[in-house]
Write a protein that holds these residues in place. Structure first.
Motif, PDB file in Angstrom:
ATOM      1  N   GLU A 167       0.818  -1.210   0.000  1.00 47.31           N
ATOM      2  CA  GLU A 167       0.000   0.000   0.000  1.00 47.31           C
ATOM      3  C   GLU A 167       0.853   1.262   0.000  1.00 47.31           C
ATOM      4  O   GLU A 167       0.514   2.256  -0.661  1.00 47.31           O
ATOM      5  CB  GLU A 167      -0.935  -0.002   1.214  1.00 47.31           C
ATOM      6  N   HIS A 169       3.930   1.683  -1.221  1.00 45.66           N
ATOM      7  CA  HIS A 169       4.612   1.883  -2.506  1.00 45.66           C
ATOM      8  C   HIS A 169       3.657   1.781  -3.697  1.00 45.66           C
ATOM      9  O   HIS A 169       4.112   1.861  -4.842  1.00 45.66           O
ATOM     10  CB  HIS A 169       5.738   0.861  -2.666  1.00 45.66           C
ATOM     11  N   ARG A 170       2.383   1.579  -3.408  1.00 41.41           N
ATOM     12  CA  ARG A 170       1.368   1.526  -4.466  1.00 41.41           C
ATOM     13  C   ARG A 170       1.729   0.491  -5.529  1.00 41.41           C
ATOM     14  O   ARG A 170       1.693   0.757  -6.744  1.00 41.41           O
ATOM     15  CB  ARG A 170       1.192   2.898  -5.118  1.00 41.41           C
ATOM     16  N   LYS A 172       1.146  -2.341  -7.911  1.00 40.90           N
ATOM     17  CA  LYS A 172      -0.034  -2.795  -8.639  1.00 40.90           C
ATOM     18  C   LYS A 172       0.195  -4.119  -9.350  1.00 40.90           C
ATOM     19  O   LYS A 172      -0.671  -4.998  -9.349  1.00 40.90           O
ATOM     20  CB  LYS A 172      -0.467  -1.727  -9.643  1.00 40.90           C
ATOM     21  N   GLN A 176       5.960  -6.148  -9.147  1.00 46.57           N
ATOM     22  CA  GLN A 176       6.294  -5.127  -8.155  1.00 46.57           C
ATOM     23  C   GLN A 176       6.091  -5.645  -6.739  1.00 46.57           C
ATOM     24  O   GLN A 176       6.911  -5.396  -5.850  1.00 46.57           O
ATOM     25  CB  GLN A 176       5.446  -3.879  -8.396  1.00 46.57           C
ATOM     26  N   ARG A 177       5.012  -6.380  -6.516  1.00 40.09           N
ATOM     27  CA  ARG A 177       4.739  -6.896  -5.181  1.00 40.09           C
ATOM     28  C   ARG A 177       5.776  -7.925  -4.753  1.00 40.09           C
ATOM     29  O   ARG A 177       6.223  -7.926  -3.593  1.00 40.09           O
ATOM     30  CB  ARG A 177       3.330  -7.494  -5.134  1.00 40.09           C
ATOM     31  N   ARG A 395       7.109  10.376   2.176  1.00 38.27           N
ATOM     32  CA  ARG A 395       6.721   9.721   0.924  1.00 38.27           C
ATOM     33  C   ARG A 395       6.031  10.702  -0.011  1.00 38.27           C
ATOM     34  O   ARG A 395       6.274  10.690  -1.225  1.00 38.27           O
ATOM     35  CB  ARG A 395       5.783   8.546   1.249  1.00 38.27           C
ATOM     36  N   THR A 396       5.186  11.580   0.533  1.00 38.57           N
ATOM     37  CA  THR A 396       4.505  12.579  -0.284  1.00 38.57           C
ATOM     38  C   THR A 396       5.499  13.542  -0.898  1.00 38.57           C
ATOM     39  O   THR A 396       5.387  13.924  -2.072  1.00 38.57           O
ATOM     40  CB  THR A 396       3.480  13.350   0.571  1.00 38.57           C
TER      41      THR A 396
END
Length: 438
Positions: A167, A169-170, A172, A176-177, A395-396
């Motif tokens: 979540e 690192h978003r 998808k 990536q996971r 992170r933002t």
């Protein structure tokens, strides 16, 4: 496009065989731990973990060129997982053996005072629960360690960490996971090899008074302390019959409360220790000092009243270089939270010796230890909240910096680079404040 079907089938066969072999190695670790669990609820939880591992399959990324890489990445995750669980469970077996040796150092007499102690093991006839290829270290005949049920908690913790990492690192796509899972397992293995004893960053006095396991970790010594207190009360007050039984019950309840409070304080202090290290590393990355982690204990009689400014600062960065209003106190070692509030009375306690524990066996000392525990838990929760907010802001900021090229460039010819940097910093701060308010 020509496809070598035999080569594809060979790759499928090879990858699937290697994947199943590594899955078997991981399953054997959990199965051998299952043989030691005696509690029905823990057996159910560990059985669910085994079922989840059996159900796991490689996540094929259909946007990739070929499926072999998905198998290799999943195999690396299974291998790292198996290494980690093997290290943890083998270490737990060693710790349990040392604990049993400490309890039964004088041998078994078969008397009533031994009732309730964990059964001893006989160091003869090593057997392998996992057959000819054991995953964990071999145990002795009739040697059982019910504490190996922690394997299910370790699995649940790793799954929760992976979910939060995805979540954050978003992630998808499956590739990536699985890459993030590989990094997590690798970091967990590195941390395990570098793991220090609890309380390392605290002062030597705190380590002796709280973390020392010479007395409170020995149930025989604690039992002898309780019996000696009961005998001394019988000699002084001559308690007999029902009064003696009630006094004995109250005394051992007090001892049990002391043991529980010490365990919970150590647990919270150890978690605070790890969170403090994370806070320091994240603060350095974001450009803040370590002083924000500490609070100087000031006696009420010597406290100086400070005038509240009419206009409070909007951002913490305005106080970053202010040496008058911000206390730059940073101790050499990590203190307990209660010592930042009261270091003379409540913060002074010791579990190191018989006499020190005897002084804690009263209602006032129990209430003080409860205050110590509450302060430590509040400190831990505050650190968790600060870390979550700081991680979100960091992170933002990173995401905004990566999209810096998307800023409007219609005034690029007349606006200096310094002005653009100031505008970007202001936008980052505003975004962080909005996130924290949400």
């Amino acid at each position: 496009m020509d496809v070598d079907r035999l080569a594809v089938l060979l790759d499928i066969w090879t990858c699937e065989a290697e994947f199943l072999e590594h899955k078997i190695h991981l399953l054997n670790c959990y199965l051998e731990a299952y043989q030691h669990v005696t509690d029905p609820e823990e057996q159910s939880r560990l059985a669910q973990v085994i079922t989840d591992v059996m159900h796991r399959r490689p996540q094929i990324d259909f946007t990739a060129g070929y499926f072999v890489q998905a198998y290799r990445d999943t195999i690396v995750c299974l291998h790292s997982h198996q290494q980690l669980i093997k290290l943890v469970l083998n270490n737990q077996i060693d710790e349990q053996r040392q604990y049993l040796e400490r309890i039964w150092r004088e041998g078994q007499n078969g008397c009533s005072s031994e009732y309730g102690l964990p059964p001893n093991y006989i160091p003869k006839h090593l057997v392998s629960v996992g057959g000819s290829r054991p995953s964990l270290k071999s145990v002795y005949f009739l040697e059982i360690h019910p504490s190996l049920c922690l394997a299910s908690q370790l699995y649940e913790g790793l799954e929760r960490a992976c979910t939060e990492l995805f979540e954050l690192h978003r992630a998808k796509t499956p590739s990536q996971r699985v890459k993030l899972e590989q990094r997590l397992m690798k970091m967990a293995l590195c941390r395990w090899h570098m793991l220090a004893a609890p309380g390392t960053t605290y002062s030597s006095q705190i380590r002796r008074d709280l973390f020392s396991d010479g007395f409170m970790e020995d149930p025989v010594l604690v039992r002898e302390l309780g019996i000696s207190v009961v005998r001394s009360a019988e000699e002084q007050e001559r308690k007999q019959g029902k009064d003696r039984q009630l006094f004995m019950l109250k005394m051992f309840c007090t001892l049990l409360e002391l043991v529980t409070l010490r365990h919970r304080i150590i647990e919270s202090a150890s978690e605070t220790e790890h969170l403090s290290q994370l806070y320091k590393s994240l603060a350095r990355v974001m450009g803040y000092d370590d002083v924000h982690l500490y609070m100087r204990p000031v006696q009420f009689e010597f406290a100086v009243r400070k005038e509240i400014p009419k206009q409070l600062p909007v951002f913490i960065t305005t106080l970053q270089d202010d040496k008058q209003n911000v206390d730059r106190f940073a101790p050499n070692s990590l203190p307990l939270c209660v010592q930042e509030i009261d270091e003379c009375h409540i913060g002074k306690f010791s579990f190191q010796s018989n006499e020190a524990v005897l002084q804690l066996m009263n209602q006032s000392s129990l209430e003080n230890l409860q205050v110590v525990l509450v302060c430590q838990v509040v400190h831990k929760n505050a650190l968790i909240g600060a870390l979550k907010q700081a991680s979100l802001c960091y992170r933002t900021e990173k995401l905004d910096q990566s999209s810096d090229t998307d800023l409007p460039l219609q005034h690029e010819g007349s606006t200096s680079s310094e002005t653009r940097r100031c505008a970007l910093a202001t936008r980052n701060r505003s975004t962080c404040i909005k996130k924290m308010k949400l």
